[in-house]
Design a protein around this motif. Sequence first.
Motif, PDB file in Angstrom:
ATOM      1  N   GLU A 180     -48.734  97.305  10.303  1.00  0.00           N
ATOM      2  CA  GLU A 180     -49.688  96.409   9.655  1.00  0.00           C
ATOM      3  C   GLU A 180     -50.667  97.196   8.791  1.00  0.00           C
ATOM      4  N   VAL A 182     -54.393  96.780   6.423  1.00  0.00           N
ATOM      5  CA  VAL A 182     -55.559  96.032   5.948  1.00  0.00           C
ATOM      6  C   VAL A 182     -56.100  96.774   4.738  1.00  0.00           C
ATOM      7  N   TYR A 199     -54.251  91.324   4.314  1.00  0.00           N
ATOM      8  CA  TYR A 199     -53.571  91.621   5.588  1.00  0.00           C
ATOM      9  C   TYR A 199     -52.065  91.565   5.324  1.00  0.00           C
TER      10      TYR A 199
END
Length: 220
Positions: A180, A182, A199
């Motif tokens: 992931e 950000v 995101y």
Amino acid sequence: MKNNLLLLMTLFLSIVILAACNTAEEPTTEPASDSITADSDINNNAEEKEPPITNEEQEEPQTDSEEVKPEISYTSNNEEQTESTTSVDSEKYTIQTIEGFSLTAEEPGKDVLYYEKDDSIFMRIEYATVNDTTFDDLVANTEETMSAINEEYETFDFKTYHDENKLTNSAAYKTNFEDEEVLMVVYEKGDSLVRLTIYDHAKYDLSDAFIKMGLSVQPK
């Protein structure tokens, strides 16, 4: 003698009667000639009244129904892609979005542009003007936010986007959690100040697409 004279008179009268009959039965041709001339004149007049066919009439008329839409080129999973966009209105601005992404209001001054196939992949858009805050204040607040997410965040090279979009100022930061990512971007363009919070996931790798759409924000 009388008989011969009577015979001659009878022949003479017969010749005169035959000549008169032939004269009465002789057809006249002048009316037929006049009829042909009249018909010809009618046809000529009809042909003169018909407008000539021009090249412009033969060509198919052009229509403006097919509007050319702006396009966005972006990189996803090392592949270059180009998509046409649609202009979407927010309360204070418009944005060009790619098919498969939807914009929704989150709260006053904040909207969310999410990926329809997986709404955990999204970009928060915060729009303000130089009358609301300053670029430096927005950057300082962004750094605090990134530190709260992960103290080990790093700066993100935004120079390419900066030059292409003629931005007045820009700053960008990113942090990762396994697959992931950000990413936060602040930019100033004209009187607009915009912060993008993205995101993303390595499976989709749509950060570049989100940034390109985010940079298309225009004030109303």
